[in-house]
Write an enzyme that holds these catalytic residues in place. Structure first.
Site, PDB file in Angstrom:
ATOM      1  N   ASP A  16       0.844  -1.190   0.000  1.00  0.00           N
ATOM      2  CA  ASP A  16       0.000   0.000   0.000  1.00  0.00           C
ATOM      3  C   ASP A  16       0.883   1.245   0.000  1.00  0.00           C
ATOM      4  O   ASP A  16       1.901   1.303   0.678  1.00  0.00           O
ATOM      5  CB  ASP A  16      -0.908  -0.005   1.247  1.00  0.00           C
ATOM      6  CG  ASP A  16      -2.058   0.977   1.131  1.00  0.00           C
ATOM      7  OD1 ASP A  16      -3.216   0.528   1.032  1.00  0.00           O
ATOM      8  OD2 ASP A  16      -1.805   2.208   1.127  1.00  0.00           O
ATOM      9  N   ILE A  17       0.463   2.247  -0.769  1.00  0.00           N
ATOM     10  CA  ILE A  17       1.258   3.477  -0.895  1.00  0.00           C
ATOM     11  C   ILE A  17       1.258   4.282   0.405  1.00  0.00           C
ATOM     12  O   ILE A  17       2.186   5.067   0.645  1.00  0.00           O
ATOM     13  CB  ILE A  17       0.728   4.313  -2.080  1.00  0.00           C
ATOM     14  CG1 ILE A  17       1.786   5.253  -2.597  1.00  0.00           C
ATOM     15  CG2 ILE A  17      -0.538   5.061  -1.729  1.00  0.00           C
ATOM     16  CD1 ILE A  17       1.467   5.844  -3.968  1.00  0.00           C
ATOM     17  N   ASN A  69     -12.956  -3.275   2.312  1.00  0.00           N
ATOM     18  CA  ASN A  69     -13.986  -2.242   2.377  1.00  0.00           C
ATOM     19  C   ASN A  69     -14.823  -2.329   1.106  1.00  0.00           C
ATOM     20  O   ASN A  69     -14.284  -2.532   0.019  1.00  0.00           O
ATOM     21  CB  ASN A  69     -13.331  -0.855   2.481  1.00  0.00           C
ATOM     22  CG  ASN A  69     -12.461  -0.726   3.715  1.00  0.00           C
ATOM     23  OD1 ASN A  69     -12.861  -1.122   4.796  1.00  0.00           O
ATOM     24  ND2 ASN A  69     -11.262  -0.191   3.552  1.00  0.00           N
ATOM     25  N   VAL A 115     -11.091   2.695  -3.664  1.00  0.00           N
ATOM     26  CA  VAL A 115     -10.716   2.212  -5.001  1.00  0.00           C
ATOM     27  C   VAL A 115     -11.698   1.100  -5.402  1.00  0.00           C
ATOM     28  O   VAL A 115     -11.764   0.055  -4.741  1.00  0.00           O
ATOM     29  CB  VAL A 115      -9.262   1.679  -5.009  1.00  0.00           C
ATOM     30  CG1 VAL A 115      -8.905   1.194  -6.412  1.00  0.00           C
ATOM     31  CG2 VAL A 115      -8.290   2.758  -4.543  1.00  0.00           C
ATOM     32  N   HIS A 137     -10.117  -5.444  -3.341  1.00  0.00           N
ATOM     33  CA  HIS A 137      -8.798  -5.646  -2.747  1.00  0.00           C
ATOM     34  C   HIS A 137      -8.939  -6.046  -1.299  1.00  0.00           C
ATOM     35  O   HIS A 137      -9.834  -5.584  -0.595  1.00  0.00           O
ATOM     36  CB  HIS A 137      -7.913  -4.397  -2.872  1.00  0.00           C
ATOM     37  CG  HIS A 137      -8.564  -3.126  -2.405  1.00  0.00           C
ATOM     38  ND1 HIS A 137      -9.504  -2.460  -3.154  1.00  0.00           N
ATOM     39  CD2 HIS A 137      -8.408  -2.412  -1.258  1.00  0.00           C
ATOM     40  CE1 HIS A 137      -9.904  -1.378  -2.498  1.00  0.00           C
ATOM     41  NE2 HIS A 137      -9.261  -1.326  -1.341  1.00  0.00           N
TER      42      HIS A 137
HETATM   43  P1  5GP Z   1      -9.865   1.258   0.271  1.00  0.00           P
HETATM   44  O1  5GP Z   1     -10.198   2.478   1.074  1.00  0.00           O
HETATM   45  O2  5GP Z   1     -10.443   1.331  -1.118  1.00  0.00           O
HETATM   46  O3  5GP Z   1     -10.173  -0.017   0.983  1.00  0.00           O
HETATM   47  O4  5GP Z   1      -8.286   1.242   0.146  1.00  0.00           O
HETATM   48  C1  5GP Z   1      -7.568   1.744  -0.932  1.00  0.00           C
HETATM   49  C2  5GP Z   1      -6.100   1.673  -0.574  1.00  0.00           C
HETATM   50  O5  5GP Z   1      -5.367   1.883  -1.749  1.00  0.00           O
HETATM   51  C3  5GP Z   1      -5.652   2.733   0.451  1.00  0.00           C
HETATM   52  O6  5GP Z   1      -5.088   2.078   1.580  1.00  0.00           O
HETATM   53  C4  5GP Z   1      -4.625   3.561  -0.317  1.00  0.00           C
HETATM   54  O7  5GP Z   1      -3.531   3.954   0.476  1.00  0.00           O
HETATM   55  C5  5GP Z   1      -4.200   2.603  -1.424  1.00  0.00           C
HETATM   56  N1  5GP Z   1      -3.774   3.256  -2.648  1.00  0.00           N
HETATM   57  C6  5GP Z   1      -4.403   4.264  -3.322  1.00  0.00           C
HETATM   58  N2  5GP Z   1      -3.737   4.593  -4.432  1.00  0.00           N
HETATM   59  C7  5GP Z   1      -2.662   3.764  -4.488  1.00  0.00           C
HETATM   60  C8  5GP Z   1      -1.591   3.620  -5.426  1.00  0.00           C
HETATM   61  O8  5GP Z   1      -1.483   4.315  -6.438  1.00  0.00           O
HETATM   62  N3  5GP Z   1      -0.672   2.660  -5.149  1.00  0.00           N
HETATM   63  C9  5GP Z   1      -0.755   1.854  -4.036  1.00  0.00           C
HETATM   64  N4  5GP Z   1       0.209   0.944  -3.867  1.00  0.00           N
HETATM   65  N5  5GP Z   1      -1.746   1.961  -3.142  1.00  0.00           N
HETATM   66  C10 5GP Z   1      -2.689   2.916  -3.368  1.00  0.00           C
END
Ligand code: 5GP
Length: 126
Positions: free
Chosen positions: A35-36, A97, A106, A110
């Site tokens: 994760d970034i 989520n 996103v 995931h």
């Molecule tokens: P969500 O809130 O959808 O469950 O989590 C999305 C995750 O994607 C977040 O933890 C966020 O930090 C990660 N994320 C968003 N953009 C990027 C990216 O460009 N690269 C990586 N490696 N992680 C990302």
């Protein structure tokens, strides 16, 4: 309404190689990368390569091969990062989520695998 997949989401771009990622594991149907914005010392995102929006979408529509591959990849990652209690690790949390109430950022399914520190209570009550 049935799920509609937006192929402009950031993970679709990662899968197409348009955006770099820190890959942990790649298999036939699955990609895992760091994760970034990590919320724990180990924070790995595991995604299917197919166009699924959420866990329930993936479970309903993915092939058996995709579903097995995904979960075998999760097992391998837990072993690789030393988190699986069955392999002497101190444990991990897996979170997904979905949608608005799940605060999904996103829209590509995931699984977050978080490890490397005590992770506290599952949810804050408020
Ligand atoms: P969500 O809130 O959808 O469950 O989590 C999305 C995750 O994607 C977040 O933890 C966020 O930090 C990660 N994320 C968003 N953009 C990027 C990216 O460009 N690269 C990586 N490696 N992680 C990302």
């Amino acid at each position: 309404m049935p799920y509609q997949y937006d192929d402009q989401n950031i993970f679709a771009k990662i899968l197409r190689g348009e955006i770099p990622n820190d890959t942990v594991l790649e298999t036939e149907h699955t990609l895992a990368f760091r994760d970034i914005a990590p919320k724990a010392p180990d924070h790995v995102l595991v995604i299917p390569k197919g166009p699924y929006v959420t866990l329930d979408h993936f479970c309903a529509e993915a092939s058996d091969a995709e579903i097995v591959d995904f979960h075998r990849a999760v097992a391998e990652i837990c072993k690789m990062i030393g988190a699986g209690p069955g392999h002497g690790g101190e444990g991990f949390r897996a979170i997904t989520n979905a949608g608005e109430n799940g605060v999904q950022e996103v829209p590509h399914y995931h699984l977050h695998i978080l490890a490397g520190r005590p992770l506290g209570p599952m949810l804050l009550m408020r």
